[in-house]
Design a protein around this motif. Structure first.
Motif, PDB file in Angstrom:
ATOM      1  N   ILE C  90      20.462 -37.771 113.616  1.00  0.00           N
ATOM      2  CA  ILE C  90      21.747 -37.275 113.560  1.00  0.00           C
ATOM      3  C   ILE C  90      22.436 -37.720 114.771  1.00  0.00           C
ATOM      4  O   ILE C  90      23.763 -38.172 114.708  1.00  0.00           O
ATOM      5  CB  ILE C  90      21.639 -35.776 113.703  1.00  0.00           C
ATOM      6  CG1 ILE C  90      21.229 -35.124 112.156  1.00  0.00           C
ATOM      7  CG2 ILE C  90      23.224 -35.270 114.034  1.00  0.00           C
ATOM      8  CD1 ILE C  90      21.191 -33.815 112.269  1.00  0.00           C
ATOM      9  N   LYS C  95      25.200 -42.719 113.465  1.00  0.00           N
ATOM     10  CA  LYS C  95      25.844 -41.777 112.260  1.00  0.00           C
ATOM     11  C   LYS C  95      26.916 -40.770 112.605  1.00  0.00           C
ATOM     12  O   LYS C  95      28.214 -40.772 112.185  1.00  0.00           O
ATOM     13  CB  LYS C  95      24.938 -41.158 111.458  1.00  0.00           C
ATOM     14  CG  LYS C  95      23.790 -42.097 110.554  1.00  0.00           C
ATOM     15  CD  LYS C  95      22.865 -41.128 109.992  1.00  0.00           C
ATOM     16  CE  LYS C  95      21.613 -42.019 109.285  1.00  0.00           C
ATOM     17  NZ  LYS C  95      21.765 -43.334 109.320  1.00  0.00           N
ATOM     18  N   LEU C  96      26.469 -40.005 113.547  1.00  0.00           N
ATOM     19  CA  LEU C  96      27.544 -38.985 114.200  1.00  0.00           C
ATOM     20  C   LEU C  96      28.994 -39.659 114.945  1.00  0.00           C
ATOM     21  O   LEU C  96      30.008 -39.331 114.515  1.00  0.00           O
ATOM     22  CB  LEU C  96      27.038 -38.083 115.092  1.00  0.00           C
ATOM     23  CG  LEU C  96      27.684 -36.893 115.559  1.00  0.00           C
ATOM     24  CD1 LEU C  96      27.946 -36.040 114.217  1.00  0.00           C
ATOM     25  CD2 LEU C  96      27.010 -36.042 116.509  1.00  0.00           C
ATOM     26  N   SER C  99      31.077 -40.821 112.137  1.00  0.00           N
ATOM     27  CA  SER C  99      32.017 -39.862 111.467  1.00  0.00           C
ATOM     28  C   SER C  99      32.890 -39.172 112.332  1.00  0.00           C
ATOM     29  O   SER C  99      34.151 -38.837 112.146  1.00  0.00           O
ATOM     30  CB  SER C  99      31.041 -38.960 110.849  1.00  0.00           C
ATOM     31  OG  SER C  99      30.201 -39.280 110.045  1.00  0.00           O
ATOM     32  N   LEU C 261      27.309 -39.910 109.111  1.00  0.00           N
ATOM     33  CA  LEU C 261      26.489 -38.788 108.822  1.00  0.00           C
ATOM     34  C   LEU C 261      26.802 -37.961 107.616  1.00  0.00           C
ATOM     35  O   LEU C 261      25.794 -37.487 106.817  1.00  0.00           O
ATOM     36  CB  LEU C 261      26.799 -37.740 109.926  1.00  0.00           C
ATOM     37  CG  LEU C 261      25.626 -36.807 109.970  1.00  0.00           C
ATOM     38  CD1 LEU C 261      24.526 -37.056 110.384  1.00  0.00           C
ATOM     39  CD2 LEU C 261      26.122 -35.548 111.295  1.00  0.00           C
ATOM     40  N   TYR C 264      25.094 -39.751 104.766  1.00  0.00           N
ATOM     41  CA  TYR C 264      23.978 -39.598 104.774  1.00  0.00           C
ATOM     42  C   TYR C 264      23.385 -38.080 104.388  1.00  0.00           C
ATOM     43  O   TYR C 264      22.329 -37.965 103.470  1.00  0.00           O
ATOM     44  CB  TYR C 264      23.635 -39.900 106.266  1.00  0.00           C
ATOM     45  CG  TYR C 264      21.724 -39.811 106.599  1.00  0.00           C
ATOM     46  CD1 TYR C 264      21.172 -41.104 106.093  1.00  0.00           C
ATOM     47  CD2 TYR C 264      21.240 -38.909 106.999  1.00  0.00           C
ATOM     48  CE1 TYR C 264      19.989 -41.356 106.371  1.00  0.00           C
ATOM     49  CE2 TYR C 264      19.741 -39.204 107.039  1.00  0.00           C
ATOM     50  CZ  TYR C 264      19.204 -40.416 107.047  1.00  0.00           C
ATOM     51  OH  TYR C 264      17.897 -40.489 106.827  1.00  0.00           O
ATOM     52  N   PHE C 265      24.295 -37.118 104.849  1.00  0.00           N
ATOM     53  CA  PHE C 265      23.839 -35.777 104.386  1.00  0.00           C
ATOM     54  C   PHE C 265      23.981 -35.539 102.889  1.00  0.00           C
ATOM     55  O   PHE C 265      22.906 -35.045 102.361  1.00  0.00           O
ATOM     56  CB  PHE C 265      25.191 -34.899 105.005  1.00  0.00           C
ATOM     57  CG  PHE C 265      25.028 -33.411 104.872  1.00  0.00           C
ATOM     58  CD1 PHE C 265      23.749 -32.613 104.871  1.00  0.00           C
ATOM     59  CD2 PHE C 265      26.066 -32.653 104.187  1.00  0.00           C
ATOM     60  CE1 PHE C 265      23.600 -31.438 104.865  1.00  0.00           C
ATOM     61  CE2 PHE C 265      26.000 -31.423 104.010  1.00  0.00           C
ATOM     62  CZ  PHE C 265      24.748 -30.686 104.202  1.00  0.00           C
ATOM     63  N   SER C 268      20.810 -37.079 101.729  1.00  0.00           N
ATOM     64  CA  SER C 268      19.656 -36.238 101.941  1.00  0.00           C
ATOM     65  C   SER C 268      19.542 -34.921 100.866  1.00  0.00           C
ATOM     66  O   SER C 268      18.358 -34.508 100.606  1.00  0.00           O
ATOM     67  CB  SER C 268      19.563 -35.813 103.290  1.00  0.00           C
ATOM     68  OG  SER C 268      20.704 -34.784 103.620  1.00  0.00           O
ATOM     69  N   ILE C 276      16.470 -32.566 107.109  1.00  0.00           N
ATOM     70  CA  ILE C 276      17.592 -33.194 107.387  1.00  0.00           C
ATOM     71  C   ILE C 276      18.726 -32.439 106.787  1.00  0.00           C
ATOM     72  O   ILE C 276      19.809 -32.218 107.852  1.00  0.00           O
ATOM     73  CB  ILE C 276      17.765 -34.741 106.852  1.00  0.00           C
ATOM     74  CG1 ILE C 276      16.697 -35.562 107.318  1.00  0.00           C
ATOM     75  CG2 ILE C 276      19.125 -35.501 107.055  1.00  0.00           C
ATOM     76  CD1 ILE C 276      16.809 -37.129 106.951  1.00  0.00           C
ATOM     77  N   THR C 280      21.544 -31.295 109.620  1.00  0.00           N
ATOM     78  CA  THR C 280      22.971 -31.469 109.561  1.00  0.00           C
ATOM     79  C   THR C 280      23.766 -30.344 109.390  1.00  0.00           C
ATOM     80  O   THR C 280      24.753 -30.420 109.815  1.00  0.00           O
ATOM     81  CB  THR C 280      23.004 -32.483 108.295  1.00  0.00           C
ATOM     82  OG1 THR C 280      21.901 -33.316 108.537  1.00  0.00           O
ATOM     83  CG2 THR C 280      24.255 -33.344 108.656  1.00  0.00           C
ATOM     84  N   THR C 281      23.520 -29.406 108.418  1.00  0.00           N
ATOM     85  CA  THR C 281      24.073 -28.360 108.118  1.00  0.00           C
ATOM     86  C   THR C 281      24.516 -27.795 109.268  1.00  0.00           C
ATOM     87  O   THR C 281      25.493 -27.148 109.710  1.00  0.00           O
ATOM     88  CB  THR C 281      23.308 -27.388 107.202  1.00  0.00           C
ATOM     89  OG1 THR C 281      23.126 -28.151 106.080  1.00  0.00           O
ATOM     90  CG2 THR C 281      24.295 -26.128 106.586  1.00  0.00           C
ATOM     91  N   LEU C 284      26.645 -29.572 111.799  1.00  0.00           N
ATOM     92  CA  LEU C 284      28.263 -29.615 111.295  1.00  0.00           C
ATOM     93  C   LEU C 284      28.868 -28.124 111.460  1.00  0.00           C
ATOM     94  O   LEU C 284      29.910 -27.907 111.817  1.00  0.00           O
ATOM     95  CB  LEU C 284      28.267 -30.056 109.876  1.00  0.00           C
ATOM     96  CG  LEU C 284      28.030 -31.393 109.973  1.00  0.00           C
ATOM     97  CD1 LEU C 284      28.183 -31.886 108.176  1.00  0.00           C
ATOM     98  CD2 LEU C 284      28.965 -32.357 110.669  1.00  0.00           C
TER      99      LEU C 284
END
Lengths: 458, 334, 313
Positions: C90, C95-96, C99, C261, C264-265, C268, C276, C280-281, C284
């Motif tokens: 993450i 990725k982050l 985004s 991200l 990717y989320f 996943s 993941i 990620t949840t 975010l």
């Protein structure tokens, strides 16, 4: 004769001056009757709430146009599939990747056949991958009569054409590789006229076409008709929108009115729960729910024998999990609105007055609470429809909602993205229909809000 | 100078709504001298507030002045352009409003809003001077701890306090004329009395004139020199405060006075309400607008607007056919 | 003010905990082990579960899981990048950053475009400018984000070929333009509508009449007295706006092939890589909840009427 007196608007006018400038009769100074006084005041007819709302809605041209669009789209979604010969899930072999109004090779051949025939049956127009004519008995209807013929062997691809202008109608079966513009052999088939539709299950009924229906929106990579899929996608969207909104309405109404009516500690706890759900980032949880619900729902559908579950399973896992999502997360807004209405109305003077006058609770709910909050309920429910459609298409676009073979406008869009540079129209049609649907539903909802909200009433 | 501060001549204001023209003010006249208080009385919808907005140039679309003149110190301010009007408002003519709860901007401090009224007409004044003047004004209208109050927000003030602050704001530029649009209606009775006292006091201390718009006859009796009674956009009766109260001539004025609770009346005298409902201005009756509710209504009242006639000294006027009838009768008697 | 902030932070933490719990238990409610594939034997599954601590009771797992978050241990990827730390995926794989960059630009663009167009529409109420803006904003808030994104892709990328169809890692400025516009379109329209409505509402308030009666110039009345009040609803929208930009980012990144991200989320989720998904949840959700917190505090600062002691409503 009635005497007209001048209009006086002079400042500091003396009575004497008026008298000398005008002649008055004693009739002028007679007392007016009560009837005459009443007649002076033109009373405006009081218009009922609903009639008034309908009038206001009709005056709103944007909403009216949007309503017409919604009706047309509903017809498109629900009546449309019966108008076209293609199904949303069948893959028409040889009809892959066609542009709008493009014909596949075999369809072109069938079209050419129709130039000198009155009706044609082509295996290429049959759905499914097995579009060969197996050996056996066939029946068809032409000009009101039923005919039957027998094929002694299976044909890889076949055409049956009818020429009615001959002395006797000529039936020809053709089996060949078609070369565009080329000729083909005609092999007359022996047929018999029979009385009525055959009842024998072994006889395959075939439909003669008088024309070849085009793929208006083209076909996708698997040979599925895009128009038919768009129609089903719109149908799925509308169904999800309406049902999800009803779910939200029912749960929200029950929760909100319980919270508002009971009040006190119950209300406090119930509202904290609402706040908590409200502050949770909804889309993230929705995505998780889509993951979590798929497998157990599928298992449930596959194993359960309860009729309701069987009915649900025909809708598919994707749609049902969206309903569950709405039932879990999206009722909070409605619950808040309804609780607010209940609380507000509970404290309104006219409700107090009705209570004082001895009206029963049910009467108060029927006569006061419902008519006063129904407008807002209808409007909120209506505006929930496009947002449900919005969410479904968002999920399907990401590959998490409804997937093929079930058609969804969102998944159609996302399928189209991979081939966007070559076939942009595959994106165009579902995207336009979806946008039109959501836009017009929103506009109708807005129009209804303006029409139904009595606070805007002047 | 003709001794008149404000002269309103045949002022007409209409609202052009989707369902038709609403004649909210239908030709009214009055004049106001220096150091005088004029009360304008009428029920809601009689056009009394609209008339005030017209003078201030604050009419909102679809409202429009459709005729007449407003002379302020001899100049017709209806012909002023936007800039002249801006200079006049808050400077020469000020206005205070009915609902002090909503009339102050919630997101700025009282001090900010008060000094703003001063600095926008007086660009040279320093910030410190403006603040000093604002605090002085707050004290003048009877607000304690004015320097602390200066930095507070409207929601920290009570209703009565806010109205005091509104008055301070209106008076900060020493206007010649104050238009008070129902300044006490939204307040508690005790607070009402305080505000009226304050206004009387201020009026004595300055040589300001006031147009006092209200539906409360009691307030009029307290503070006014002259009274104009309005109904459905028309002047019904006009005169000195004593004439109106002790010698009312118009049936509507009489009705208003009868419907008022009195402490000094003889035993068991009943309050008598005026029958009927106010006119629908969208569709006003043809003759006298009060006709349908008038107990003396005559045939002529149903056909023709009554003339505004002089019925006494000191400009006592009344718009009623009854006066014409009395004139005719006494003439015949001779 | 301090007590308000403390209270608000407390409720934000509770919300975050609820999200974490919901995520955890939802993920664990999925029947079957994530290690079950066609080839795996029961022993292999058991070994893998023991390795990732999935054989312990649910509550113990949850407590360990929450504890882990406090020390930055978010577990390891099971499938997408096997055995790579989720925190690394993450935070340390660009990725982050990708985004956030698109999201922040879109947020800014939405505000810069939305507020002035709302003011312009309100100022021109009823005439052509207002009408045109109203048509655009009405369409803008009704059309789903992915339709806008894909529409832009087809029109500008494919038909006109002005800008690249795939934005990749956003190395060039031109790669930025389409994703940012696509992401900012809906919120700009929404902010414009909101500003227009609240501006018109503010203009009809009594205090505006007072301001005019004071003799203030029209400009001062509009920009000092009306605008500040009409910005209050816009500020409250900034919380939902952040949430929109994050979830809208999923669509935009998918459409424009940005390896952020969001994309990717979604992968996943499709691959059922639970650590993941959970990681990620929660990251975010924390972002959204934090933004809501900031908005509430900002709201408090702009509008002095909000009662200090009450957190909500």
């Amino acid at each position: 004769m009635e005497k007209k007196a001048k209009k006086y608007n002079l400042f500091h006018t003396k009575v004497d001056e008026i008298l000398s400038a005008n002649e008055f009769t004693s009739a002028d100074f007679e007392s007016a009757t009560a009837k005459e006084k009443e007649a002076m005041v033109e009373t405006h007819k009081s218009v009922s709430y609903w009639r008034d709302a309908v009038r206001r809605f009709k005056n709103n041209s944007v909403s009216m146009v949007a309503l017409v669009v919604v009706i047309l789209l509903t017809l498109f979604a629900f009546a449309g599939p019966y108008m076209i010969p293609y199904s949303y899930e069948e893959q028409y072999r040889g009809s892959m990747k066609l542009g709008p109004f493009e014909y596949s090779e075999s369809e072109q051949m069938a079209k050419q056949t129709l130039q000198d025939a009155d009706a044609v049956f082509s295996t290429a127009l049959m759905p499914g991958s097995l579009n060969s004519l197996r050996k056996g008995d066939f029946a068809f209807r032409f000009q009101g009569k039923w005919y039957q013929f027998t094929l002694s062997r299976t044909m890889r691809s076949g055409y049956l054409m009818i020429q009615a202008d001959e002395a006797e109608p000529l039936f020809t079966v053709k089996e060949d590789d078609f070369v565009a513009g080329g000729s083909y052999d005609k092999t007359p088939v022996a047929f018999t006229v029979i009385d009525g539709k055959p009842t024998d299950a072994n006889v395959t009924i075939i439909t003669m076409s008088k024309s070849i229906f085009p793929h208006v929106f083209g076909t996708d990579s698997a040979g599925r008709d895009i128009m038919s899929r768009t129609m089903y996608g719109a149908r799925v969207s509308l169904l999800i929108g309406v049902i999800a909104s009803l779910i939200v309405l029912v749960i929200g109404a029950i929760y909100g009115s319980i919270s508002g009516l009971i009040g006190g500690k119950v209300d406090f706890v119930m509202m904290r729960i609402v706040e908590l759900i409200y502050s949770v980032p909804d889309v993230l949880i929705v995505l998780l729910l889509q993951v979590v619900l798929q497998t157990p729902l599928q298992i449930w559908f596959d194993t359960s024998s309860i009729p309701l579950v069987r009915a649900l399973s025909t809708l598919g896992v994707g749609i049902v999990s969206i309903f569950i999502t709405f039932a879990l997360l999206y009722w909070v807004g409605m619950a808040r609105i309804i609780r607010g209405q209940v609380l507000m109305l509970k404290e309104q003077e006219y409700v107090t007055a009705a209570t004082v006058l001895g009206a029963s609770n049910s009467r108060i709910i029927r006569k006061h609470l419902l008519p006063n909050s129904i407008g807002q309920l209808v409007v909120t429910t209506c505006l929930q429809i496009p947002s449900a459609i919005f969410l479904e298409s968002f999920l399907s676009f990401l590959g998490l909602g409804i997937s093929a073979p079930m058609a969804s406008l969102g998944s159609m869009c996302s399928d189209a993205i991979d081939t966007i540079t070559v076939y942009p129209y595959r994106l165009l049609f579902p995207a336009i229909i979806l946008s039109l649907l959501v836009l017009s539903l929103n506009l109708v909802g807005d129009g209804m809000r303006d029409a139904l909200d009595p606070r805007l009433k002047k | 100078m003709n001794g008149k501060l404000l002269e309103v001549k045949n002022l007409q204001v209409s609202f052009f709504t989707s369902v038709g023209e609403v004649k909210a003010v239908n030709g009214i006249d009055y004049s106001l001298g220096y150091n005088e208080v004029m009360g304008i009385v009428g029920e809601s919808g009689s056009g009394k507030s609209v008339e005030a907005y017209a003078i201030m140039g604050l009419l909102q679309s679809p409202g429009r002045v459709v005729g007449g003149n407003v002379l302020f110190q001899g100049e017709d301010i209806l012909n002023y352009d936007a800039k002249q009007m801006t200079d006049l408002r808050g400077n020469k003519i000020s206005m205070i409003f009915q609902n002090p709860m909503t009339c102050l901007n919630p997101v700025y401090t009282i001090g900010n809003q008060l000094s703003e009224a001063l600095t926008c007409h007086n660009k040279d004044i320093s910030k410190a001077d403006a603040k000093a003047r604002a605090i002085e004004m707050l004290e003048f209208v009877g607000i304690n701890n004015a320097d602390k109050r200066f930095a507070q927000y409207p929601h920290e003030f009570s209703g009565g306090m806010r109205q005091r602050a509104m008055i301070a704001m209106a008076l900060i530029c020493d206007p010649k004329l104050l238009i008070a649009d129902e300044p006490t209606t939204a307040l508690d009775v005790t607070i009402q009395a305080q505000i009226i006292e304050l206004m009387k006091d201020i009026q004595k201390k300055t040589d300001m004139s006031i147009v006092f718009i209200t539906h409360n006859l009691g307030v009029v009796a307290e503070i006014c020199d002259k009274v104009t009674v309005m109904y459905a956009g028309h002047v019904m009766e006009q005169g000195a405060v004593n004439d109106i109260f002790y010698n009312p001539q118009h049936p509507y004025t009489r009705g208003l006075l009868r419907s008022m609770p009195r402490l000094d009346s003889e035993s068991h005298a009943r309050m008598i309400p005026i029958e009927g409902t106010p006119v629908d201005l969208l569709d006003p009756p043809k003759g006298c607008s009060f006709g349908p509710r008038c107990e003396h209504c005559m045939k002529i009242c149903l056909r023709n607007d009554p003339p505004l006639v002089q019925i006494g000294e000191n400009g006592h006027l009344s718009a009623c056919w009854l006066h014409v009838r009395h004139g005719a009768e006494s003439k015949e008697a001779k | 003010m301090t007590s308000f902030i403390l209270k608000r932070v407390g409720s934000a933490l509770i919300t975050l905990l609820v999200v974490a719990a919901a995520t955890f238990f939802l993920m664990n409610a999925v029947p079957g082990s994530p290690f079950v594939t066609e080839k795996s034997t029961p022993e292999m599954v058991a070994r893998a579960e023991a390795k990732y601590g999935l054989d312990k009771p649910m509550v113990v797992q949850f407590v360990n899981y929450v504890k882990g978050y406090f020390v930055g241990d978010m577990g390891v990827s099971l499938k997408m990048q096997q055995d790579t730390s989720v925190a690394d995926i993450i935070f340390n794989q660009n990725k982050l950053t990708l985004s956030t960059r698109v999201g922040a630009f879109a947020l800014l663009l939405a505000i810069i475009l939305g507020i002035p167009s709302g003011c312009i529409a309100a100022y021109n109420r009823g005439n052509g400018v207002d009408g045109a803006l109203r048509v655009i904003t009405t369409i803008g808030v009704a059309i789903p984000g992915f339709v806008v994104a894909t529409g832009l892709l087809v029109l500008v990328g494919v038909q006109l070929q002005w800008l690249p169809v795939r934005s990749g890692s956003l190395e060039t400025a031109s790669a930025f333009i389409l994703p940012v516009i696509a992401l900012a379109f809906y919120p700009s329209c929404y902010i414009a509508k909101l500003t227009r409505a609240s501006m018109l509402d503010a203009i009809n308030q009594d205090y505006i009449r007072t301001a005019r009666a004071k003799g203030l110039k029209t400009g001062t009345v509009i920009f000092k007295h009306a605008l500040r009040n009409s910005l209050i609803p816009v500020i409250t929208y900034l919380g939902p706006l952040t949430a929109y930009v994050i979830t809208g980012g999923f669509v935009v990144e998918t459409t424009f092939s940005i390896p952020g991200l969001g994309k990717y989320f979604i992968s996943s989720i499709l691959n059922r890589d639970y650590p993941i998904i959970m990681g990620t949840t929660i990251v975010l959700a924390a972002l959204i909840i934090f933004m809501n917190l900031l908005v509430d505090i900002a709201y408090k600062l702009v509008d002095p009427r909000i009662n200090l002691s009450k957190g909500d409503e």
